[in-house]
Design an enzyme around this catalytic site. Structure first.
Site, PDB file in Angstrom:
ATOM      1  N   ARG A  55       0.829  -1.208   0.000  1.00 36.74           N
ATOM      2  CA  ARG A  55       0.000   0.000   0.000  1.00 36.74           C
ATOM      3  C   ARG A  55       0.871   1.270   0.000  1.00 36.74           C
ATOM      4  O   ARG A  55       0.690   2.158  -0.824  1.00 36.74           O
ATOM      5  CB  ARG A  55      -0.891  -0.014   1.257  1.00 36.74           C
ATOM      6  CG  ARG A  55      -1.874   1.149   1.319  1.00 36.74           C
ATOM      7  CD  ARG A  55      -2.096   1.632   2.729  1.00 36.74           C
ATOM      8  NE  ARG A  55      -2.925   0.770   3.548  1.00 36.74           N
ATOM      9  CZ  ARG A  55      -4.179   1.070   3.932  1.00 36.74           C
ATOM     10  NH1 ARG A  55      -4.733   2.184   3.539  1.00 36.74           N
ATOM     11  NH2 ARG A  55      -4.843   0.273   4.709  1.00 36.74           N
ATOM     12  N   ARG A  86     -16.841 -31.179  11.112  1.00 38.42           N
ATOM     13  CA  ARG A  86     -17.484 -31.224   9.798  1.00 38.42           C
ATOM     14  C   ARG A  86     -16.614 -31.933   8.777  1.00 38.42           C
ATOM     15  O   ARG A  86     -17.072 -32.710   7.969  1.00 38.42           O
ATOM     16  CB  ARG A  86     -17.776 -29.790   9.358  1.00 38.42           C
ATOM     17  CG  ARG A  86     -18.898 -29.660   8.372  1.00 38.42           C
ATOM     18  CD  ARG A  86     -19.451 -28.252   8.263  1.00 38.42           C
ATOM     19  NE  ARG A  86     -18.493 -27.276   7.769  1.00 38.42           N
ATOM     20  CZ  ARG A  86     -18.155 -26.177   8.435  1.00 38.42           C
ATOM     21  NH1 ARG A  86     -18.679 -25.942   9.622  1.00 38.42           N
ATOM     22  NH2 ARG A  86     -17.283 -25.325   7.937  1.00 38.42           N
ATOM     23  N   LYS A 142     -20.052 -16.159  -8.439  1.00 34.22           N
ATOM     24  CA  LYS A 142     -20.902 -17.268  -7.994  1.00 34.22           C
ATOM     25  C   LYS A 142     -22.335 -17.013  -8.486  1.00 34.22           C
ATOM     26  O   LYS A 142     -22.686 -15.872  -8.824  1.00 34.22           O
ATOM     27  CB  LYS A 142     -20.886 -17.338  -6.473  1.00 34.22           C
ATOM     28  CG  LYS A 142     -19.587 -17.905  -5.922  1.00 34.22           C
ATOM     29  CD  LYS A 142     -19.785 -18.311  -4.468  1.00 34.22           C
ATOM     30  CE  LYS A 142     -18.605 -19.110  -3.979  1.00 34.22           C
ATOM     31  NZ  LYS A 142     -18.789 -19.588  -2.599  1.00 34.22           N
ATOM     32  N   HIS A 150     -10.029 -14.893  -4.360  1.00 32.33           N
ATOM     33  CA  HIS A 150      -9.620 -15.646  -3.169  1.00 32.33           C
ATOM     34  C   HIS A 150      -8.277 -16.301  -3.433  1.00 32.33           C
ATOM     35  O   HIS A 150      -8.081 -16.898  -4.494  1.00 32.33           O
ATOM     36  CB  HIS A 150     -10.614 -16.768  -2.864  1.00 32.33           C
ATOM     37  CG  HIS A 150     -11.926 -16.280  -2.333  1.00 32.33           C
ATOM     38  ND1 HIS A 150     -12.870 -17.125  -1.814  1.00 32.33           N
ATOM     39  CD2 HIS A 150     -12.445 -15.034  -2.231  1.00 32.33           C
ATOM     40  CE1 HIS A 150     -13.920 -16.417  -1.420  1.00 32.33           C
ATOM     41  NE2 HIS A 150     -13.687 -15.146  -1.670  1.00 32.33           N
ATOM     42  N   GLU A 169      -5.992 -17.434   4.245  1.00 36.76           N
ATOM     43  CA  GLU A 169      -6.949 -17.178   3.161  1.00 36.76           C
ATOM     44  C   GLU A 169      -7.029 -15.666   2.937  1.00 36.76           C
ATOM     45  O   GLU A 169      -7.335 -14.918   3.858  1.00 36.76           O
ATOM     46  CB  GLU A 169      -8.336 -17.712   3.534  1.00 36.76           C
ATOM     47  CG  GLU A 169      -9.340 -17.514   2.405  1.00 36.76           C
ATOM     48  CD  GLU A 169     -10.745 -17.959   2.778  1.00 36.76           C
ATOM     49  OE1 GLU A 169     -11.098 -19.109   2.470  1.00 36.76           O
ATOM     50  OE2 GLU A 169     -11.471 -17.158   3.396  1.00 36.76           O
ATOM     51  N   GLU A 184     -25.147  -9.586   1.950  1.00 39.15           N
ATOM     52  CA  GLU A 184     -25.583 -10.941   1.552  1.00 39.15           C
ATOM     53  C   GLU A 184     -25.333 -11.923   2.685  1.00 39.15           C
ATOM     54  O   GLU A 184     -26.151 -12.788   2.962  1.00 39.15           O
ATOM     55  CB  GLU A 184     -24.828 -11.354   0.276  1.00 39.15           C
ATOM     56  CG  GLU A 184     -25.346 -12.616  -0.374  1.00 39.15           C
ATOM     57  CD  GLU A 184     -24.693 -13.875   0.149  1.00 39.15           C
ATOM     58  OE1 GLU A 184     -25.207 -14.965  -0.148  1.00 39.15           O
ATOM     59  OE2 GLU A 184     -23.677 -13.796   0.860  1.00 39.15           O
TER      60      GLU A 184
HETATM   61  P1  GTP Z   1     -15.637 -22.603   3.021  1.00 39.21           P
HETATM   62  O1  GTP Z   1     -15.827 -24.028   3.374  1.00 39.21           O
HETATM   63  O2  GTP Z   1     -16.720 -21.688   3.563  1.00 39.21           O
HETATM   64  O3  GTP Z   1     -14.277 -22.128   3.404  1.00 39.21           O
HETATM   65  O4  GTP Z   1     -15.793 -22.470   1.447  1.00 39.21           O
HETATM   66  P2  GTP Z   1     -14.775 -22.920   0.285  1.00 39.21           P
HETATM   67  O5  GTP Z   1     -13.605 -23.624   0.852  1.00 39.21           O
HETATM   68  O6  GTP Z   1     -15.575 -23.576  -0.797  1.00 39.21           O
HETATM   69  O7  GTP Z   1     -14.166 -21.541  -0.241  1.00 39.21           O
HETATM   70  P3  GTP Z   1     -14.786 -20.302  -0.947  1.00 39.21           P
HETATM   71  O8  GTP Z   1     -13.589 -19.699  -1.604  1.00 39.21           O
HETATM   72  O9  GTP Z   1     -15.970 -20.568  -1.823  1.00 39.21           O
HETATM   73  O10 GTP Z   1     -15.299 -19.363   0.245  1.00 39.21           O
HETATM   74  C1  GTP Z   1     -14.473 -19.003   1.289  1.00 39.21           C
HETATM   75  C2  GTP Z   1     -15.001 -17.757   1.984  1.00 39.21           C
HETATM   76  O11 GTP Z   1     -15.386 -16.757   1.039  1.00 39.21           O
HETATM   77  C3  GTP Z   1     -16.246 -17.926   2.830  1.00 39.21           C
HETATM   78  O12 GTP Z   1     -15.932 -18.396   4.106  1.00 39.21           O
HETATM   79  C4  GTP Z   1     -16.809 -16.508   2.848  1.00 39.21           C
HETATM   80  O13 GTP Z   1     -16.075 -15.684   3.748  1.00 39.21           O
HETATM   81  C5  GTP Z   1     -16.506 -16.037   1.458  1.00 39.21           C
HETATM   82  N1  GTP Z   1     -17.638 -16.339   0.556  1.00 39.21           N
HETATM   83  C6  GTP Z   1     -17.688 -17.320  -0.351  1.00 39.21           C
HETATM   84  N2  GTP Z   1     -18.858 -17.322  -0.996  1.00 39.21           N
HETATM   85  C7  GTP Z   1     -19.572 -16.297  -0.494  1.00 39.21           C
HETATM   86  C8  GTP Z   1     -20.895 -15.770  -0.763  1.00 39.21           C
HETATM   87  O14 GTP Z   1     -21.649 -16.259  -1.588  1.00 39.21           O
HETATM   88  N3  GTP Z   1     -21.282 -14.689  -0.016  1.00 39.21           N
HETATM   89  C9  GTP Z   1     -20.494 -14.103   0.906  1.00 39.21           C
HETATM   90  N4  GTP Z   1     -20.964 -13.055   1.576  1.00 39.21           N
HETATM   91  N5  GTP Z   1     -19.257 -14.581   1.188  1.00 39.21           N
HETATM   92  C10 GTP Z   1     -18.807 -15.658   0.511  1.00 39.21           C
HETATM   93 MG    MG Z   2     -12.535 -21.925   2.806  1.00 41.43          MG
END
Ligand code: GTP
Ligand code: MG
Length: 250
Positions: A55, A86, A142, A150, A169, A184
């Site tokens: 930054r 889980r 999505k 990410h 992450e 959301e």
């Molecule tokens: P997790 O089991 O939740 O960690 O998901 P994942 O391993 O499939 O990873 P993913 O990259 O899809 O999502 C990780 C993180 O991104 C979540 O814990 C949220 O913080 C955020 N995230 C993902 N999808 C959404 C969404 O549809 N809405 C919002 N608000 N946050 C999201």
């Molecule tokens: Mg995750």
């Protein structure tokens, strides 16, 4: 997960809660979770420092700050234990580190989409950082409209026993995307994941509006950026003339 299938044996062969053996197990588990929390706080600090350096340097080079704010968190003990159950992962530090990659989380909110990619590239190019996974939900949002970059990266944390690589992450998104995602998230929890169809459609439409806003703001920024702001830093004409003189005095 079927808890009775866990490696510790069937319910009948497990020590009852309250026995010495179970107590020792609980104490060990608490220590493990506390240790994991501590280690991941260090990992978060490492990534935060990297982001802060980017930054500052970006501000220096390009005279504008691409990062609006940075928010970090370490998974709470309760949600870490829930995720262990889980995933059905063995409740020891090594197994948890290997299978749960979001204990440490850093969210970087950028002014513009272009900045999100710049920050991601600059971070992932650093050679003490190993990229484990990248998901581009900006290029491929999505179904609900969620947009964000990410990255799961591994950073070394230097402990008394040596370097320990830990996963962090990193979520990078624009202000508009962040605004949308936090709302959301609240709605998702309010409805326990069962968001009514009408609201889902509204959210998808709002995500599209946020994306359109990002485009417009980026265009405006491109138009405005580049106007000279040297005078803001004390480089008025007279000062500049005098400095020139000093620089060119034999
Ligand atoms: P997790 O089991 O939740 O960690 O998901 P994942 O391993 O499939 O990873 P993913 O990259 O899809 O999502 C990780 C993180 O991104 C979540 O814990 C949220 O913080 C955020 N995230 C993902 N999808 C959404 C969404 O549809 N809405 C919002 N608000 N946050 C999201
Ligand atoms: Mg995750």
């Amino acid at each position: 997960m079927d808890v009775s299938a866990a490696p510790a044996g069937t319910l009948a062969t497990r020590p009852a809660v309250g026995t010495q053996e179970m107590l020792a197990f609980a104490v060990g588990l608490r220590d493990t979770v506390q240790r994991l929390s501590m280690e991941h706080r260090f990992a978060v600090a490492e990534v935060e420092t990297k982001v802060m350096i980017l930054r500052e340097e970006f501000l220096h080079l390009h005279r504008y700050n691409p990062i609006e704010h940075v928010k970090s968190r370490v998974k709470s003990p309760k949600s870490l234990i829930e995720k262990v159950l889980r995933k059905g992962c063995a409740p020891d530090a090594e197994a948890i580190r290997a299978s749960i990659r979001d204990i440490a989380g850093v969210r970087v909110t950028c002014s513009f989409i272009q900045d999100c990619y710049r920050v991601l590239e600059a971070l992932t190019a650093q050679d003490d950082l190993r990229v484990l996974e990248i998901k581009d939900y900006i290029a491929e949002p999505k179904a609900n409209g969620y947009r964000s970059l990410h990255a799961i990266v591994e950073v070394p944390v230097f402990l008394s026993s040596g370097a320990l690589p830990l996963a962090v992450e990193i979520q990078i998104r624009s202000v508009a995307q962040d605004f949308w995602a936090s709302l959301e998230h609240k709605i998702f929890y309010k409805y326990d994941g069962e968001v009514p169809e009408r609201l889902r459609a509204e959210l998808a439409a709002a995500a599209a509006s946020a994306a359109a806003l990002d485009d417009r703001m980026e265009q405006l920024h491109a138009e405005v950026h580049g106007a000279s702001d040297l005078a803001d830093d004390g480089f008025d004409e007279l000062t500049l003339q005098r400095l020139w003189g000093l620089a060119h005095t034999p």
